[in-house]
Scaffold this motif. Structure first.
Motif, PDB file in Angstrom:
ATOM      1  N   ILE A 118       0.835  -1.201   0.000  1.00  0.00           N
ATOM      2  CA  ILE A 118       0.000   0.000   0.000  1.00  0.00           C
ATOM      3  C   ILE A 118       0.870   1.252   0.000  1.00  0.00           C
ATOM      4  O   ILE A 118       0.649   2.189  -0.783  1.00  0.00           O
ATOM      5  N   LEU A 138       2.994   1.541  -3.427  1.00  0.00           N
ATOM      6  CA  LEU A 138       2.201   1.854  -4.612  1.00  0.00           C
ATOM      7  C   LEU A 138       1.559   3.238  -4.532  1.00  0.00           C
ATOM      8  O   LEU A 138       1.507   3.949  -5.542  1.00  0.00           O
ATOM      9  N   THR A 139       1.078   3.631  -3.377  1.00  0.00           N
ATOM     10  CA  THR A 139       0.486   4.968  -3.293  1.00  0.00           C
ATOM     11  C   THR A 139       1.550   6.041  -3.471  1.00  0.00           C
ATOM     12  O   THR A 139       1.288   7.091  -4.072  1.00  0.00           O
ATOM     13  N   PHE A 141       2.249   6.216  -7.271  1.00  0.00           N
ATOM     14  CA  PHE A 141       1.214   6.924  -8.029  1.00  0.00           C
ATOM     15  C   PHE A 141       1.154   8.414  -7.692  1.00  0.00           C
ATOM     16  O   PHE A 141       0.542   9.184  -8.436  1.00  0.00           O
ATOM     17  N   ARG A 142       1.793   8.824  -6.634  1.00  0.00           N
ATOM     18  CA  ARG A 142       1.850  10.250  -6.328  1.00  0.00           C
ATOM     19  C   ARG A 142       2.655  11.002  -7.391  1.00  0.00           C
ATOM     20  O   ARG A 142       2.444  12.197  -7.616  1.00  0.00           O
ATOM     21  N   CYS A 193      -0.227  -5.607 -10.832  1.00  0.00           N
ATOM     22  CA  CYS A 193       0.083  -6.113  -9.487  1.00  0.00           C
ATOM     23  C   CYS A 193      -0.261  -7.594  -9.434  1.00  0.00           C
ATOM     24  O   CYS A 193      -1.440  -7.971  -9.472  1.00  0.00           O
ATOM     25  N   LEU A 228      -5.550  -3.112  -0.253  1.00  0.00           N
ATOM     26  CA  LEU A 228      -4.669  -2.610  -1.307  1.00  0.00           C
ATOM     27  C   LEU A 228      -5.488  -2.056  -2.472  1.00  0.00           C
ATOM     28  O   LEU A 228      -5.167  -0.991  -3.019  1.00  0.00           O
ATOM     29  N   ARG A 229      -6.532  -2.738  -2.832  1.00  0.00           N
ATOM     30  CA  ARG A 229      -7.419  -2.257  -3.900  1.00  0.00           C
ATOM     31  C   ARG A 229      -8.052  -0.924  -3.508  1.00  0.00           C
ATOM     32  O   ARG A 229      -8.152   0.004  -4.314  1.00  0.00           O
ATOM     33  N   THR A 250      -5.538   2.057  -3.694  1.00  0.00           N
ATOM     34  CA  THR A 250      -5.084   2.434  -5.031  1.00  0.00           C
ATOM     35  C   THR A 250      -6.248   2.702  -5.995  1.00  0.00           C
ATOM     36  O   THR A 250      -6.031   2.833  -7.204  1.00  0.00           O
ATOM     37  N   HIS A 289      -6.434   4.748  -9.629  1.00  0.00           N
ATOM     38  CA  HIS A 289      -5.128   4.778 -10.286  1.00  0.00           C
ATOM     39  C   HIS A 289      -5.059   3.690 -11.355  1.00  0.00           C
ATOM     40  O   HIS A 289      -5.807   2.702 -11.308  1.00  0.00           O
ATOM     41  N   ILE A 334      -4.082   0.700 -12.230  1.00  0.00           N
ATOM     42  CA  ILE A 334      -3.528  -0.530 -11.675  1.00  0.00           C
ATOM     43  C   ILE A 334      -4.429  -1.696 -12.028  1.00  0.00           C
ATOM     44  O   ILE A 334      -5.655  -1.574 -12.039  1.00  0.00           O
ATOM     45  N   ASN A 369      -2.578   7.037   4.294  1.00  0.00           N
ATOM     46  CA  ASN A 369      -3.332   5.814   4.020  1.00  0.00           C
ATOM     47  C   ASN A 369      -4.037   5.275   5.255  1.00  0.00           C
ATOM     48  O   ASN A 369      -4.367   4.087   5.322  1.00  0.00           O
TER      49      ASN A 369
END
Length: 293
Positions: A26, A29-30, A33-34, A42, A53-54, A57, A60, A62, A269
């Protein structure tokens, strides 16, 4: 007047998530994507609950692919003469999955970016991928670390390459990836079973040695690099045992800054991370060399 058109290559990134790594995934990936709009595939270990996790994100680019990780019998006895590995033995199927994923993704993209999940991104990788070619493999070298490990363990190095890259972040050109790469990986494990320290990383350096190109350290800035206090990172890699969520601690004032930045990403998060993980990260961000301040 002749004009030259810049080649446009299709790029995809990917990561592999096992059942024990949802919280670090988490954060990694966050933070990715920033700064990046590149699509990420993934690969999630079959049987894993990845709903958090879904959720983290959502929105985004993914794609989640639930798969069974390769299980090789050689994983049980793999290791150097001390039967030691630099990585956890239970992580070996996930590393094998990273090799298998390359075979699949070479059919979908020209440039394939793979990154670890014990990382934090601080900037975009676009400047890197724009310069990458489909017939090369790109990574940050840690030759000095490698030489030190081999010397300390009194091991013969099976990877004599001048550039030995760390697989915390690697950019693969699709043309370099063989259609039977996973079979070649398993054969490599058998052939060098008593001389391996970092299975997937050793294979990557052994197999792709002739096409590897070194990239600047700030794309995969490791705490083991003496320059980490001087470089502005694109990505920080929490290599080894001293991670933001572990009890082990030898960090100093400089590394503490990165632990605090990791904690800030956790705060963003809140609600997706487990409370236990968040508390461990908070405690680590408030300590220097094992002493809380």
């Amino acid at each position: 007047m002749r004009t030259f058109l810049k080649m446009t290559y299709k790029t995809v990134a990917f990561c592999v998530v096992d059942s024990d790594y949802i919280d670090p995934a988490i954060v990694a990936l966050t933070s990715f994507f920033r700064f990046n709009s590149t699509k990420v595939v993934c690969y999630v270990e079959e049987g894993t609950n990845y709903q958090r996790l879904r959720q983290a994100t959502a929105g985004h680019p993914i794609e989640f692919r639930v798969v069974e990780f390769p299980q090789f019998q050689i994983h049980e006895t793999l290791g150097n003469k001390y039967l030691e590995l630099f990585v956890s033995r239970k992580s070996l199927p996930a590393f094998a999955m990273r090799i298998l994923a390359l075979q699949e993704l070479k059919k979908e993209a020209d440039i394939i970016v793979n990154f670890d999940l014990d990382v934090l991104f601080f900037n975009t990788i676009q400047y890197l991928v724009d310069k990458c070619k489909p017939n090369r493999v790109y990574g940050v070298s840690e030759r000095k670390n490698r030489d030190r490990w081999m010397s300390n363990l009194q091991l013969n190095d099976i990877i004599p390459n001048q550039v030995y890259i760390n697989t915390g972040l690697v950019v693969y050109g699709a043309e370099t990836i063989a259609p039977d790469l996973i079979e070649q990986y398993e054969s490599f494990l058998h052939e060098f079973s008593k001389h391996i320290y970092c299975p997937e990383q050793d294979f990557v350096n052994h197999h792709f040695g002739n096409v590897i190109q070194e990239i600047p350290a700030h794309f995969n800035l490791m705490f083991t690099d003496e320059r980490y206090t001087q470089l502005a990172p694109v990505m920080v890699h929490f290599l080894g045992a001293d991670k933001p969520w572990t009890d082990h601690s030898y960090n100093d004032l400089y590394t503490r800054y990165y632990f605090k930045r990791y904690f800030l990403e956790c705060k963003r998060n809140q609600g997706c991370l487990t409370e236990h993980f968040s508390q461990k990260v908070r405690a680590k961000s408030e300590c220097v060399g094992g002493v809380c301040v």
